[in-house]
Design a protein around this motif. Structure first.
Motif, PDB file in Angstrom:
ATOM      1  N   PRO A   1      44.493  -9.217  -8.328  1.00 57.67           N
ATOM      2  CA  PRO A   1      44.994  -9.019  -9.696  1.00 57.67           C
ATOM      3  C   PRO A   1      43.881  -8.875 -10.729  1.00 57.67           C
ATOM      4  CG  PRO A   1      46.280 -10.710  -8.593  1.00 57.67           C
ATOM      5  CD  PRO A   1      45.111 -10.411  -7.697  1.00 57.67           C
ATOM      6  N   TRP A   2      42.776  -9.593 -10.529  1.00 55.95           N
ATOM      7  CA  TRP A   2      41.666  -9.461 -11.469  1.00 55.95           C
ATOM      8  C   TRP A   2      41.045  -8.071 -11.405  1.00 55.95           C
ATOM      9  CZ3 TRP A   2      40.648 -11.972 -15.620  1.00 55.95           C
ATOM     10  CH2 TRP A   2      41.006 -13.310 -15.748  1.00 55.95           C
ATOM     11  N   ALA A   3      40.951  -7.524 -10.196  1.00 56.42           N
ATOM     12  CA  ALA A   3      40.416  -6.167 -10.063  1.00 56.42           C
ATOM     13  C   ALA A   3      41.315  -5.164 -10.778  1.00 56.42           C
ATOM     14  CB  ALA A   3      40.282  -5.800  -8.585  1.00 56.42           C
ATOM     15  N   LEU A   4      42.635  -5.322 -10.623  1.00 55.84           N
ATOM     16  CA  LEU A   4      43.569  -4.399 -11.268  1.00 55.84           C
ATOM     17  C   LEU A   4      43.629  -4.620 -12.782  1.00 55.84           C
ATOM     18  CD1 LEU A   4      46.506  -4.543  -8.674  1.00 55.84           C
ATOM     19  CD2 LEU A   4      44.724  -2.798  -8.898  1.00 55.84           C
ATOM     20  N   ALA A   5      43.378  -5.849 -13.219  1.00 55.67           N
ATOM     21  CA  ALA A   5      43.457  -6.157 -14.655  1.00 55.67           C
ATOM     22  C   ALA A   5      42.180  -5.802 -15.407  1.00 55.67           C
ATOM     23  CB  ALA A   5      43.762  -7.645 -14.854  1.00 55.67           C
ATOM     24  N   THR A   6      41.084  -5.588 -14.698  1.00 56.68           N
ATOM     25  CA  THR A   6      39.808  -5.316 -15.366  1.00 56.68           C
ATOM     26  C   THR A   6      39.867  -4.109 -16.300  1.00 56.68           C
ATOM     27  OG1 THR A   6      38.524  -6.377 -13.609  1.00 56.68           O
ATOM     28  CG2 THR A   6      37.368  -4.777 -15.003  1.00 56.68           C
ATOM     29  N   PRO A   7      40.441  -2.951 -15.880  1.00 59.65           N
ATOM     30  CA  PRO A   7      40.540  -1.837 -16.834  1.00 59.65           C
ATOM     31  C   PRO A   7      41.346  -2.190 -18.081  1.00 59.65           C
ATOM     32  CG  PRO A   7      40.900  -1.046 -14.596  1.00 59.65           C
ATOM     33  CD  PRO A   7      40.894  -2.542 -14.530  1.00 59.65           C
ATOM     34  N   LEU A   8      42.389  -3.021 -17.912  1.00 59.77           N
ATOM     35  CA  LEU A   8      43.172  -3.443 -19.069  1.00 59.77           C
ATOM     36  C   LEU A   8      42.328  -4.300 -20.007  1.00 59.77           C
ATOM     37  CD1 LEU A   8      45.822  -3.804 -20.646  1.00 59.77           C
ATOM     38  CD2 LEU A   8      46.342  -5.750 -19.146  1.00 59.77           C
ATOM     39  N   VAL A   9      41.547  -5.208 -19.433  1.00 60.51           N
ATOM     40  CA  VAL A   9      40.667  -6.050 -20.254  1.00 60.51           C
ATOM     41  C   VAL A   9      39.660  -5.180 -21.006  1.00 60.51           C
ATOM     42  CG1 VAL A   9      38.966  -7.902 -20.214  1.00 60.51           C
ATOM     43  CG2 VAL A   9      40.944  -7.997 -18.673  1.00 60.51           C
ATOM     44  N   ILE A  10      39.089  -4.191 -20.320  1.00 60.32           N
ATOM     45  CA  ILE A  10      38.128  -3.290 -20.957  1.00 60.32           C
ATOM     46  C   ILE A  10      38.794  -2.516 -22.091  1.00 60.32           C
ATOM     47  CG2 ILE A  10      36.685  -1.255 -20.580  1.00 60.32           C
ATOM     48  CD1 ILE A  10      36.194  -2.268 -17.746  1.00 60.32           C
ATOM     49  N   HIS A  11      40.005  -2.027 -21.833  1.00 60.59           N
ATOM     50  CA  HIS A  11      40.730  -1.275 -22.859  1.00 60.59           C
ATOM     51  C   HIS A  11      40.997  -2.143 -24.089  1.00 60.59           C
ATOM     52  CE1 HIS A  11      43.650   1.408 -24.710  1.00 60.59           C
ATOM     53  NE2 HIS A  11      44.497   0.400 -24.759  1.00 60.59           N
TER      54      HIS A  11
ATOM     55  N   VAL B   1      33.656 -13.142 -19.392  1.00 60.25           N
ATOM     56  CA  VAL B   1      32.560 -12.484 -18.677  1.00 60.25           C
ATOM     57  C   VAL B   1      32.780 -10.972 -18.630  1.00 60.25           C
ATOM     58  CG1 VAL B   1      31.485 -12.215 -16.411  1.00 60.25           C
ATOM     59  CG2 VAL B   1      31.921 -14.498 -17.319  1.00 60.25           C
ATOM     60  N   ILE B   2      34.021 -10.552 -18.352  1.00 59.66           N
ATOM     61  CA  ILE B   2      34.325  -9.108 -18.318  1.00 59.66           C
ATOM     62  C   ILE B   2      34.037  -8.475 -19.677  1.00 59.66           C
ATOM     63  CG2 ILE B   2      36.159  -7.397 -18.046  1.00 59.66           C
ATOM     64  CD1 ILE B   2      37.494  -9.299 -16.055  1.00 59.66           C
ATOM     65  N   LEU B   3      34.483  -9.119 -20.763  1.00 58.98           N
ATOM     66  CA  LEU B   3      34.226  -8.578 -22.095  1.00 58.98           C
ATOM     67  C   LEU B   3      32.737  -8.506 -22.395  1.00 58.98           C
ATOM     68  CD1 LEU B   3      36.947 -10.200 -24.411  1.00 58.98           C
ATOM     69  CD2 LEU B   3      36.890  -7.896 -23.471  1.00 58.98           C
ATOM     70  N   ALA B   4      32.011  -9.565 -22.034  1.00 57.43           N
ATOM     71  CA  ALA B   4      30.572  -9.584 -22.314  1.00 57.43           C
ATOM     72  C   ALA B   4      29.849  -8.470 -21.572  1.00 57.43           C
ATOM     73  CB  ALA B   4      29.987 -10.944 -21.929  1.00 57.43           C
ATOM     74  N   VAL B   5      30.171  -8.306 -20.294  1.00 61.34           N
ATOM     75  CA  VAL B   5      29.542  -7.233 -19.510  1.00 61.34           C
ATOM     76  C   VAL B   5      29.897  -5.870 -20.079  1.00 61.34           C
ATOM     77  CG1 VAL B   5      29.479  -6.122 -17.246  1.00 61.34           C
ATOM     78  CG2 VAL B   5      29.410  -8.617 -17.407  1.00 61.34           C
ATOM     79  N   MET B   6      31.169  -5.702 -20.463  1.00 61.94           N
ATOM     80  CA  MET B   6      31.597  -4.424 -21.032  1.00 61.94           C
ATOM     81  C   MET B   6      30.842  -4.101 -22.317  1.00 61.94           C
ATOM     82  SD  MET B   6      35.110  -3.496 -22.956  1.00 61.94           S
ATOM     83  CE  MET B   6      34.401  -4.351 -24.358  1.00 61.94           C
ATOM     84  N   TYR B   7      30.705  -5.104 -23.222  1.00 63.71           N
ATOM     85  CA  TYR B   7      30.016  -4.859 -24.483  1.00 63.71           C
ATOM     86  C   TYR B   7      28.549  -4.520 -24.260  1.00 63.71           C
ATOM     87  CZ  TYR B   7      34.071  -6.607 -27.075  1.00 63.71           C
ATOM     88  OH  TYR B   7      35.317  -6.758 -27.609  1.00 63.71           O
TER      89      TYR B   7
END
Length: 365
Positions: A57-67, A140-146
């Motif tokens: 689920p985290w892998a599938l949710a990552t694009p949503l978090v990035i968006h 962590v996902i947000l920080a890496v994305m930014y």
């Protein structure tokens, strides 16, 4: 600038899948080996499968978090953005805990050491236990994305800056080598010598001063991408003063640039090349000379500049012809500076005349 080839909406699915697969395998391996070391007895293959695929689920949710991170950055409308991200974290945590619980209930990896409780009993406990981890992973996902987005934007801006500097260098070189052609200086000097022979020394001196000022202005042209309109008009006036003397009364000049617009910033070295094209390809082809009119106006947040001459019409019965080298280079510079938010047109105007129209977003010094 609208920067280069970088797209803030792109997702690299290969890297997302690879990273989360690595996290899942590492977590499953670590837990299985730790439990075996403690002497526990479980269905190890099923347990490994459940632990590894619990990260899906985290892998599938990552694009949503990035968006969401890009659409609602935490520095923009903080209260609303934080509430949206908080809701996303809770929703993801619910899905992750439900997925992990379902895997355990279906595959029963804990027997015979532990008893697997029903889904509705295990799910709330798993949700509460994983909520803190969900906050951390989301952050962590947000920080890496930014970080990655910032680096991509910087790279795109550097590329655009390099291209823009190249275009500006070309414009300056063009002003020295192409726009101020040898015949222009030769004709100007001839005009000066003619004035001297006619004992019009004051006029000759004025023309020499104008030529000197013009050449000095070109040689020391600004390295900035945008300059005040007043600076470009001053440069244009020096150029037109020389042309006016050369044409000996056959060139009529009309500069309609309101004082309140002269603080507007426009790309460097824009008006003089357009005026030269108008004189060279229009007025110079008429024995009686003609009129050159430069206007500036503001409407709908745009600065509109026009350069008109009453020389011969363009081909194709009034249709605009294909851009030449000068207009093509100018269009490229404008695209780098303004993206698609500009307009540049070359077309017939009225019964006998040609006009170049330029519309740019209005901004002041």
């Amino acid at each position: 600038m609208n920067g280069g080839s970088y797209s803030s909406r792109s997702y690299n699915w290969f890297w997302i899948a690879g990273l989360w697969a690595g996290v899942g395998i590492l977590d499953a391996t670590q837990n299985v080996f730790a439990m075996r070391h403690e002497g526990m007895h479980h269905a190890w293959l099923r347990l490994f499968f459940c632990l590894a695929f619990a990260w899906l689920p985290w892998a599938l949710a990552t694009p949503l978090v990035i968006h969401l991170g890009r659409k609602y950055p935490l520095v923009w409308k903080p209260v609303r953005a934080w509430l949206i991200h908080l809701g996303a974290i809770i929703a993801i945590a619910l899905v992750v805990s439900a997925w992990g619980t379902a895997l355990q209930v279906i595959f029963q990896p804990w027997k015979p050491d532990f008893e697997t409780h029903p889904f509705l009993v295990t799910w709330p406990l798993k949700f509460l236990g994983g909520l803190v981890a969900a906050f951390i992973l989301y952050g962590v996902i947000l920080a890496v994305m930014y970080v990655l987005d910032s680096r991509a934007r910087a790279a795109a801006q550097q590329t655009d800056t390099a291209l823009l500097n190249e275009q500006l260098s070309y414009a300056r070189l063009n002003a020295l080598q192409r726009q101020i052609e040898p015949h222009f200086i030769f004709n100007t000097l001839n005009s000066i010598s003619g004035l001297v022979r006619e004992n019009k020394n004051d006029a000759a001196v004025s023309m020499i001063v104008a030529l000197s000022d013009f050449l000095r202005r070109v040689a020391g042209s600004s390295h900035e991408a945008r300059v005040p309109l007043a600076q470009e008009v001053e440069f244009l006036e020096k150029y037109l003063q020389i042309q006016e003397a050369r044409f000996a009364g056959r060139l009529t000049l009309d500069l309609q640039v309101p004082a309140e617009l002269r603080k507007a910033r426009i790309p460097s070295l824009v008006l003089q090349p357009l005026a030269e094209n108008a004189i060279k390809h229009g007025i110079a082809k008429r024995a009686q000379g003609g009129e050159l009119r430069v206007t500036a106006s503001r409407s709908d947040g745009m600065l509109r500049l026009t350069v008109y001459n009453d020389g011969p019409l363009l081909d194709r019965d009034g249709c605009a012809v294909k851009d030449g080298i000068g207009l093509s280079n100018l269009r490229t510079r404008l695209k780098l500076l303004y993206g698609g938010d500009f307009e540049l047109r070359l077309e017939n105007h009225g019964i006998t005349g040609v006009q170049v129209s330029l519309a740019l977003p209005y901004c002041e010094v």
